[in-house]
Write a protein that holds these residues in place. Structure first.
Motif: not given
Length: 818
Positions: A696-716
């Protein structure tokens, strides 16, 4: 001027009359009068030939003249007939069993079998013959036939008896289920360039369908070390003359015979390990030149092949253009069964009119297959003249009977009656599978989701109902393009929020346009790494609410297009209002000790602190990918581009523009990724990888929903995929800064498991993977996974992680990789 013209016309017609084909037909049998199926018939010193059918009957069309016609079959002595053809004639042939003479050799105690010396010479010449012909063209006839040999009356509630009756099978649910013929012009250039044009196609039971027969699928080359028969075997099969074949096979000298002045050695090949991916049977090697003259091999389910119990492959070669030998015929026969069903059949190809010195241009191989409109419209007269392998009585009956069924199936009354039957509403359909209303004649389909899949439970909405449907219509049969309209409504019974959304997708010229909008409650992680069903189960049964949600009101448009070959691109714009939602219920069926619900803020799990203020965004997205290949297949409905053997590179750019339609977000994101799945590693399986990086560059105003997310896992249970993690938290390590992630997975395709008795019957594939992520707040997070996968993609993995603050260090995961 008129006289020469009349003379030309006269000569044309007289030459056409006298050049009409003469047919030789007959039956090929053994000494006892038994038919010899699929014997080869060809004219010596030419590439003109045919094959007998499964009843031993053959036909061969030739122009008038003198010919030396030869009849061959594995295990039988060749017969020749010198013919002076003037009229059509019947010529029945009896082939005697070949008498392979054992050479007089002195074998000392402990000395190796004479076959080994022959095989070593054949192995030494393997590369020579592999590369002997740089390019060639040929015409190929293929016939495929499959029969249902046995079947139960019902299977899992499905009426097999009714299906059999509707598809022309007999009262015992047996008969031909697939019968098709094709003729192709096939062109090949080393190392792997192919082009095939289907000249004619015939498919029993359908006047519209095209044959599944492909000359490119029938290409096997035992001069290659490994035979990669995807689908049939998880592991490549080892050629009896591979460089390392002596480590996998034992050989036995079975004798020598002479044919057309050539001495032929018959060698029995025997796998050293009956569970290895090796063939059994016989291979025929020419003396002095040490090339393959023919082979008659088989492989069984002991070698862990899929779908069939036994597969036989027979191939015969003949001399073409001097010293080169090319395939004259190739046949696969198979039998198999499962759950009371038993299937058997064959595919056979006959080759003729080889040109091993064609003038070719590499650019013509961009198109690998061409099927033009009308190739399946050839009449019975055409097939009687062109078909090199006669139909059996059973096959003739099948064509005739199913032609009537095909005409009936394509009529409007039949389609309407079929739709009327299948479109009936039932409680079971509405609850479990959803309801589908189809109009085959108008090419329209209406779909309603199942009620069960539409119900979920989460701590934000409580009990939630998200019910939707869609309408699809084919609007261009030539380009196979569709219009799709979809929509859904969602209501949370605890937070009492009603949402509705929908969209439309349609072709616009050479582009595909998608419009969407409305309001919905969606996952904060745009990868949606946990399904609603899985989150519902954990929430109600284990008091763990993993899924974090927010409300989004939006309007979006996307244009996508294939720019050229493997280069694709899409561009879109979206306006959205994003609203944080809090938990409104804490109900669960059970309350295991130590388990408590967390807030809807993944970064402050035990405090009701909003993750972000309500905001608006206007984003422009551009993405392009390129896979370094332009190969495609051409059908009457348009082009189908083929997967590339090279990695795919993707480049994405997102621009959030402030003060447009009230937008608060203001940032840029540039990302790059490269990936490739199923890279063949020969006998050692296949590898897949994905690497992605962005900033991200020139990130003057960024919200959590704009973040880069990843395909994690916490369940079986987790959702597979090459870019998925096994143990990563779903939300905590999303980033609004720079990131680097990498995934490497290797599938050993049963290399180790197949050595273990009993377990080998499960046909498991060993999997090892490594996952890596590094962000501003998570340095060098690494996972190592080990496990097994079934043929249908289900897998069990053990994962362990390093540098995982507050997360699981090790766990078992069950997932799918489709």
């Amino acid at each position: 001027m008129r006289s020469p013209l009349l003379l030309i016309i006269f000569l044309f017609f007289t030459s056409a009359i006298f050049a009409q084909d003469i047919t030789i037909r007959g039956k090929i049998t053994d000494d006892a009068g038994n038919a010899i199926p699929f014997a080869t018939v060809y004219v010596r010193n030419t590439t003109k030939g045919t094959s007998a059918n499964s009843d031993g009957s053959y036909t061969l069309n030739l122009t008038p003249g003198r010919y030396d016609v030869q009849y061959r079959a594995m295990g039988y002595r060749q017969e020749s007939r010198l013919l002076d053809l003037k009229t059509t004639q019947t010529l029945n042939i009896t082939l005697k069993a070949e008498d392979y003479q054992i050479k007089e050799v002195t074998i000392r105690a402990g000395a190796e079998d004479p076959a080994y010396a022959i095989i070593r010479k054949a192995i030494k010449k393997r590369k020579t013959y592999l590369n002997e012909v740089h390019a060639y063209t040929t015409e190929v006839y293929i016939k495929g036939m499959q029969k249902l040999l046995a079947a139960p009356k019902k299977f899992l509630g499905f009426d097999v008896q009714k299906m059999a009756r509707e598809n022309g099978l007999d009262s015992n649910r047996t008969g031909i289920v697939y019968l098709s013929e094709s003729q192709s012009r096939y062109t090949f250039m080393r190392p792997d360039k192919v082009h095939e044009e289907i000249i004619s196609s015939k498919f029993s039971g359908s006047n519209r369908a095209f044959t599944f027969n492909r000359a490119s699928d029938m290409q096997v080359n035992f001069y290659e070390n490994l035979q990669n028969w995807e689908g049939l075997s998880n592991r490549p099969l080892i050629s009896p003359i591979a460089d390392n074949a002596l480590s996998y096979y034992r050989y036995k000298y079975a004798g020598t015979t002479i044919e057309n002045g050539e001495t032929i050695n018959k060698i029995q090949v025997i796998p050293r390990n009956e569970y290895a991916p090796c063939f059994s049977g016989y291979i025929y090697i020419l003396e002095d030149s040490w090339r393959i003259q023919g082979l008659d091999l088989f492989i069984t389910k002991k070698a862990n092949i899929n779908f069939v119990d036994t597969l036989k492959v027979s191939e015969q070669f003949f001399p073409v253009g001097g010293n080169a030998w090319m395939p004259a015929s190739l046949k696969f026969e198979f039998t198999g069964g499962l759950f009371g069903f038993k299937l058997g059949g064959y595919f056979i190809s006959v080759y003729k009119d080889y040109d091993i010195n064609p003038k070719l241009d590499k650019t013509q191989f961009t198109e690998t297959l061409r099927i033009t409109k009308g190739v399946n419209k050839k009449d019975s007269v055409y097939w009687e003249q062109q078909r090199p392998i006669p139909l059996t009585g059973e096959e003739k009956t099948d064509y005739q009977k199913k032609a009537v069924l095909a005409a009936k199936r394509e009529s409007k009354p039949y389609l309407d009656s079929l739709d009327k039957e299948n479109n009936k509403v039932s409680i079971g359909k509405l609850l479990l599978g959803g309801y589908r209303h189809r109009n085959r004649y108008q090419h329209e389909t209406y779909n309603l989701n199942s009620l069960i899949s539409s119900v979920s439970y989460n701590t934000v909405e409580g009990l939630a109902l998200g019910y939707g449907g869609s309408f699809t219509k084919q609007i261009d049969s030539v380009n196979n393009s569709y219009l799709r309209i979809y929509g859904k409504v969602r209501y949370g019974f605890s937070n009492k929020l009603f949402n509705a959304s929908g969209g439309i997708t349609m072709p616009v010229g050479s582009f595909r346009l998608s419009l969407a909008g409305g309001s919905d409650v969606i996952d904060m992680n745009n990868h949606e790494p946990i399904t609603q069903l899985m989150n519902t189960a954990y929430t109600l049964l284990n008091r763990q609410n993993f899924e974090k949600l927010y409300q989004k009101q939006y309007a979006a448009a996307t244009l996508s297009k294939r720019i050229y070959g493997g280069w694709q691109a899409n561009a879109g714009a979206e306006w959205a209002n994003r609203r944080y939602l809090s938990n409104t219920t804490n109900y669960s069926f059970f309350h295991p000790k130590g388990h408590e619900f967390t807030s809807n803020n993944p970064l402050v799990p035990y405090g009701d602190v909003p993750l972000f203020a309500e905001n608006q965004s206007f984003k422009i997205n551009v993405r392009t990918t390129y896979d370094f290949s332009n190969r495609y297949e051409t059908y009457p409905t348009g082009k189908r581009y083929l997967p590339s053997k090279y990695p795919t590179i993707g480049l994405s750019f997102t621009k959030a523009v402030k003060n447009v339609f009230g937008s608060d977000a203001d940032y840029n994101l540039l990302s790059l990724d490269i990936s490739k799945t199923d890279i063949p590693m020969g006998f050692y399986g296949k590898t897949s990888f994905y690497v992605g990086a962005g900033k991200f560059f020139n990130a003057k105003n960024i919200y959590y929903t704009d973040y880069k997310h990843f395909s994690g896992n916490q369940v079986l249970f987790y959702q597979g995929g090459i870019s998925s993690f096994l143990l990563l938290d779903y939300y905590r390590f999303s980033t609004g800064d720079k990131y680097l992630e990498g995934h490497l997975e290797h599938n050993f395709s049963g290399l180790i498991i197949n050595q273990i008795p009993l377990i080998r019957k499960l046909k498991l594939q060993e999997i090892i993977n490594v996952n890596y992520l590094s962000t501003l707040t998570l340095k060098n997070y690494t996972e190592l996974g080990l496990g097994f996968q079934t043929n249908i993609g289900l897998r069990v993995m053990y994962g362990t992680s390093f540098n995982n603050p507050g997360g699981a260090n090790q766990a078992i995961r069950v997932g799918a990789s489709f």
